[in-house]
Motif scaffolding. Structure first.
Motif, PDB file in Angstrom:
ATOM      1  N   ASP A 141       0.828  -1.205   0.000  1.00  0.00           N
ATOM      2  CA  ASP A 141       0.000   0.000   0.000  1.00  0.00           C
ATOM      3  C   ASP A 141       0.864   1.258   0.000  1.00  0.00           C
ATOM      4  O   ASP A 141       0.597   2.214  -0.746  1.00  0.00           O
ATOM      5  CB  ASP A 141      -0.926  -0.003   1.222  1.00  0.00           C
ATOM      6  CG  ASP A 141      -2.009  -1.067   1.111  1.00  0.00           C
ATOM      7  OD1 ASP A 141      -2.271  -1.534  -0.020  1.00  0.00           O
ATOM      8  OD2 ASP A 141      -2.585  -1.433   2.154  1.00  0.00           O
ATOM      9  N   ALA A 142       1.880   1.264   0.845  1.00  0.00           N
ATOM     10  CA  ALA A 142       2.780   2.415   0.887  1.00  0.00           C
ATOM     11  C   ALA A 142       3.516   2.582  -0.431  1.00  0.00           C
ATOM     12  O   ALA A 142       3.726   3.698  -0.926  1.00  0.00           O
ATOM     13  CB  ALA A 142       3.778   2.270   2.035  1.00  0.00           C
ATOM     14  N   ALA A 143       3.928   1.457  -1.024  1.00  0.00           N
ATOM     15  CA  ALA A 143       4.633   1.513  -2.309  1.00  0.00           C
ATOM     16  C   ALA A 143       3.727   2.096  -3.391  1.00  0.00           C
ATOM     17  O   ALA A 143       4.159   2.939  -4.190  1.00  0.00           O
ATOM     18  CB  ALA A 143       5.114   0.128  -2.705  1.00  0.00           C
ATOM     19  N   ARG A 144       2.452   1.621  -3.405  1.00  0.00           N
ATOM     20  CA  ARG A 144       1.532   2.122  -4.425  1.00  0.00           C
ATOM     21  C   ARG A 144       1.317   3.635  -4.262  1.00  0.00           C
ATOM     22  O   ARG A 144       1.370   4.395  -5.239  1.00  0.00           O
ATOM     23  CB  ARG A 144       0.197   1.395  -4.330  1.00  0.00           C
ATOM     24  CG  ARG A 144      -0.792   1.824  -5.421  1.00  0.00           C
ATOM     25  CD  ARG A 144      -2.170   1.227  -5.214  1.00  0.00           C
ATOM     26  NE  ARG A 144      -2.154  -0.218  -5.254  1.00  0.00           N
ATOM     27  CZ  ARG A 144      -2.317  -1.019  -4.189  1.00  0.00           C
ATOM     28  NH1 ARG A 144      -2.518  -0.471  -2.982  1.00  0.00           N
ATOM     29  NH2 ARG A 144      -2.279  -2.320  -4.295  1.00  0.00           N
ATOM     30  N   LEU A 174       7.753  -0.037 -11.627  1.00  0.00           N
ATOM     31  CA  LEU A 174       7.696  -0.468 -10.228  1.00  0.00           C
ATOM     32  C   LEU A 174       6.244  -0.642  -9.775  1.00  0.00           C
ATOM     33  O   LEU A 174       5.926  -1.566  -9.013  1.00  0.00           O
ATOM     34  CB  LEU A 174       8.405   0.558  -9.340  1.00  0.00           C
ATOM     35  CG  LEU A 174       9.938   0.580  -9.455  1.00  0.00           C
ATOM     36  CD1 LEU A 174      10.503   1.794  -8.738  1.00  0.00           C
ATOM     37  CD2 LEU A 174      10.525  -0.697  -8.870  1.00  0.00           C
ATOM     38  N   LEU A 175       5.367   0.232 -10.242  1.00  0.00           N
ATOM     39  CA  LEU A 175       3.956   0.115  -9.862  1.00  0.00           C
ATOM     40  C   LEU A 175       3.359  -1.167 -10.440  1.00  0.00           C
ATOM     41  O   LEU A 175       2.540  -1.828  -9.784  1.00  0.00           O
ATOM     42  CB  LEU A 175       3.181   1.340 -10.348  1.00  0.00           C
ATOM     43  CG  LEU A 175       1.717   1.423  -9.927  1.00  0.00           C
ATOM     44  CD1 LEU A 175       1.554   1.267  -8.412  1.00  0.00           C
ATOM     45  CD2 LEU A 175       1.094   2.737 -10.392  1.00  0.00           C
ATOM     46  N   ALA A 176       3.776  -1.537 -11.637  1.00  0.00           N
ATOM     47  CA  ALA A 176       3.318  -2.804 -12.213  1.00  0.00           C
ATOM     48  C   ALA A 176       3.756  -3.975 -11.349  1.00  0.00           C
ATOM     49  O   ALA A 176       2.985  -4.934 -11.136  1.00  0.00           O
ATOM     50  CB  ALA A 176       3.863  -2.959 -13.635  1.00  0.00           C
ATOM     51  N   ALA A 227      -4.206  -7.309 -14.231  1.00  0.00           N
ATOM     52  CA  ALA A 227      -4.719  -6.435 -15.287  1.00  0.00           C
ATOM     53  C   ALA A 227      -4.168  -5.026 -15.122  1.00  0.00           C
ATOM     54  O   ALA A 227      -3.717  -4.392 -16.083  1.00  0.00           O
ATOM     55  CB  ALA A 227      -6.252  -6.417 -15.258  1.00  0.00           C
ATOM     56  N   GLY A 228      -4.199  -4.531 -13.866  1.00  0.00           N
ATOM     57  CA  GLY A 228      -3.628  -3.213 -13.621  1.00  0.00           C
ATOM     58  C   GLY A 228      -2.145  -3.182 -13.886  1.00  0.00           C
ATOM     59  O   GLY A 228      -1.610  -2.210 -14.429  1.00  0.00           O
ATOM     60  N   ALA A 229      -1.444  -4.255 -13.499  1.00  0.00           N
ATOM     61  CA  ALA A 229       0.006  -4.331 -13.737  1.00  0.00           C
ATOM     62  C   ALA A 229       0.295  -4.245 -15.229  1.00  0.00           C
ATOM     63  O   ALA A 229       1.238  -3.553 -15.646  1.00  0.00           O
ATOM     64  CB  ALA A 229       0.566  -5.625 -13.160  1.00  0.00           C
ATOM     65  N   TYR A 230      -0.507  -4.931 -16.012  1.00  0.00           N
ATOM     66  CA  TYR A 230      -0.278  -4.918 -17.459  1.00  0.00           C
ATOM     67  C   TYR A 230      -0.455  -3.514 -18.042  1.00  0.00           C
ATOM     68  O   TYR A 230       0.338  -3.072 -18.876  1.00  0.00           O
ATOM     69  CB  TYR A 230      -1.247  -5.885 -18.132  1.00  0.00           C
ATOM     70  CG  TYR A 230      -1.130  -5.911 -19.636  1.00  0.00           C
ATOM     71  CD1 TYR A 230      -0.024  -6.486 -20.247  1.00  0.00           C
ATOM     72  CD2 TYR A 230      -2.119  -5.352 -20.433  1.00  0.00           C
ATOM     73  CE1 TYR A 230       0.095  -6.509 -21.635  1.00  0.00           C
ATOM     74  CE2 TYR A 230      -2.004  -5.366 -21.821  1.00  0.00           C
ATOM     75  CZ  TYR A 230      -0.907  -5.943 -22.410  1.00  0.00           C
ATOM     76  OH  TYR A 230      -0.784  -5.964 -23.779  1.00  0.00           O
TER      77      TYR A 230
END
Length: 570
Positions: free
Chosen positions: A284-287, A312-314, A324-327
């Motif tokens: 969560d902190a990373a996002r 990195l977010l992916a 799906a979001g990572a892609y």
């Protein structure tokens, strides 16, 4: 022997000088050393320009113009600054004054560096270095050594860069500039960490932090703190790394609390995610952090930083199950990376065009001045036509070269493609026919179970594997070898001037490099192995036959259980 002129006070009472010329000398010398205060520096340089014009002092005019031009380039307008910088080089060379020559070449080198013209920047950097040494200006020498070291690092020679950063550090210390010396140490620490020596990097960071404390430069100190945090993370001291990143954030603040340097903040946040949040699975902190970075990078128009953040977010989204979001973020990463690469390419083309145009203009002016008044009008007209034609021909030649390069290059990996391999083998066969048969070997390899990699980890990961393999070849082969991608996961290496035994040894080294490569950095759980077939191509004249022999050897390596090197024969 190099000496460091005494540092002048921040405010010089120019009225205390005995003559107007003496006032101008003091003003120009002070401005030349006010690198840490660019606003004050450019104000003095502009004042110097007015006085130099009034006194007819061409050396002072060139030096002050160089400082104003450097300010223009550093504040986002290197393309606008480059023509002036290149013109100053010609003027300074004609004047013959070492400091004018040094500052003109230094400014040109810095402009070209900002425009991604590394070889051209290196050329002017060395000219500036020689001139600073001739003038006995140790401070200027330290500055240009820092630039040259950065260029070496960008070209991949970390050891040469470290040596030059160390020399620049010593010069800044001798010139009583602890902030400059500390900055060199921070850059050295980055290099030591990148070549795999985190212990040495930690010691260098600690030296830098002590010097920054002496200098009283909190914003610059945060760079060393960020570097130190990366080193601590490499040493698996994550809690300490996070504390130093928090300190770096505090140091990058103005008195009112606003961020002082947004670029430093973007870098710090990326380091925080890579070294602390992701390894600790604090998703969560990373996002949240990466979403902030993406916003900052967009505001700064930093496509490279934005691409890093999207990548990195992916990873974060993949780790939390949102494939799906990572892609989508990987697609955005690729868009930004492509845009950054194209931007760098366009800047380089633009800079080289400006360099050509300035050089052409200087040649034309010199030729025009040598003509008689009776011939001046005719020659000027002819020169204009010649310049136009030369520019068109140069553009056409450049486009032809670019098309030829693209036709011989694999678009994914950037190495040679099948067409280039066929041409190269054909050339070697012609040499064989004319001069005998010097040894040559051909190696063919592909990724073991590559379809499994694509099916399990996705085609994006598969593409990154292929790019990594091309880099491994570049790192572990001779400069005379030709690595190429034939298609899919199939690669070939043409090795002229080497026996079959020598080629086998080289391929075993490549095999070991693939085994030892950290493939999990691409995606967790990934492991890549290759099989290689090597054939002796000496005396052969048919490129297809050479490749078939290597393919036969590759088939044997596959039958032997994969992850192996097998030799074949014509």
């Amino acid at each position: 022997m190099l000496t460091c002129p005494a540092r002048l006070p921040m405010m010089v009472d120019v009225k205390s000088a005995r003559t107007p010329a003496g006032e101008l000398v003091m003003l120009v010398d002070e401005a030349a050393r006010l690198v840490r205060d660019p606003q004050r520096r450019v104000a003095l340089a502009r004042q110097g320009l007015e006085r130099a014009a009034a006194l007819g002092d061409e050396v002072a005019r060139v030096r002050c113009t160089a400082m104003v031009t450097e300010f223009t380039a550093r504040h986002g307008q290197p393309v606008d600054a480059l023509p002036t910088a290149l013109s100053l080089v010609g003027e300074a060379d004609a004047l013959g004054d070492p400091l004018a020559i040094a500052q003109a070449h230094h400014t040109a080198a810095m402009c070209l560096h900002l425009l991604d013209c590394v070889p051209e920047s290196m050329e002017h950097g060395h000219e500036a270095l020689e001139a600073y040494r001739a003038a006995g200006d140790a401070y200027g020498e330290g500055r240009v050594l820092s630039l040259v070291a950065t260029l070496w690092a960008e070209m991949g020679d970390r050891h040469q860069a470290l040596e030059l950063f160390e020399q620049a550090h010593d010069l800044f210390l001798a010139c009583a500039d602890p902030s400059g010396a500390a900055t060199m140490l921070a850059m050295m620490a980055d290099g030591q960490r990148e070549i795999g020596d985190p212990v040495a990097a930690a010691g260098t960071c600690e030296r830098a932090l002590r010097l920054f404390g002496t200098a009283g430069m909190p914003v610059d100190a945060q760079r060393a703190m960020t570097a130190y945090a990366q080193v601590l993370a490499d040493l698996h001291r994550l809690e300490e790394a996070e504390r130093w990143l928090d300190r770096a954030a505090d140091h990058n603040r103005l008195p009112g609390g606003a961020v002082a340097n947004q670029g430093y903040e973007v870098n710090r946040l990326l380091v925080l995610v890579r070294t602390v949040l992701n390894p600790s699975a604090r998703w969560d902190a990373a996002r949240e952090t990466l979403e902030r970075v993406i916003g900052l990078a967009g505001a700064l128009h930093s496509q490279r930083s934005g691409a890093q953040a999207e990548s990195l977010l992916a990873e974060v989204l993949h780790a939390t199950g949102d494939d799906a979001g990572a892609y989508q973020h990987l697609l955005r990463c690729r868009e930004l990376a492509d845009a950054a690469a194209h931007g760098a390419h366009d800047r380089r083309i633009q800079a080289l065009r400006v360099r050509f145009e300035v050089a052409q203009a200087q040649r034309e002016a010199a030729q025009y001045r040598r003509q008689t008044e009776a011939q001046a009008a005719i020659i000027a007209e002819l020169e204009q036509a010649r310049a136009t034609l030369a520019g068109q021909m140069a553009d056409l030649q450049r486009l032809n070269e670019e098309v030829l390069h693209l036709s011989r290059t694999d678009p994914l990996t950037g190495i040679a493609n099948r067409r280039r391999v066929t041409e190269y083998l054909t050339d070697l066969s012609k040499i064989n026919q004319r001069y005998g048969a010097p040894p040559v070997a051909v190696a063919l390899f592909d990724v073991d179970k590559f379809k499994h990699v694509n099916d399990r980890y996705g085609h994006e990961a598969g593409d990154r594997v292929l790019v990594a393999l091309s880099r491994l070849m570049a790192d572990h082969l001779r400069v005379t070898d030709l690595p190429a991608r034939l298609g899919g996961d199939e690669f070939v290496i043409v090795m002229p001037g080497i026996s079959l035994d020598g080629a086998m040894r080289a391929c075993h080294r490549l095999l070991e490099a693939v085994r030892g490569y950290p493939w999990e950095q691409i995606t967790p759980g990934l492991a890549v192995r290759i099989s290689i077939g090597v054939a002796d191509g000496s005396g052969l004249t048919d490129p297809d036959e050479m490749l078939r022999n290597a393919d036969t050897a590759l088939y044997r390596a596959k039958e032997a259980g994969r992850d192996a090197v097998m030799a074949g024969s014509p």
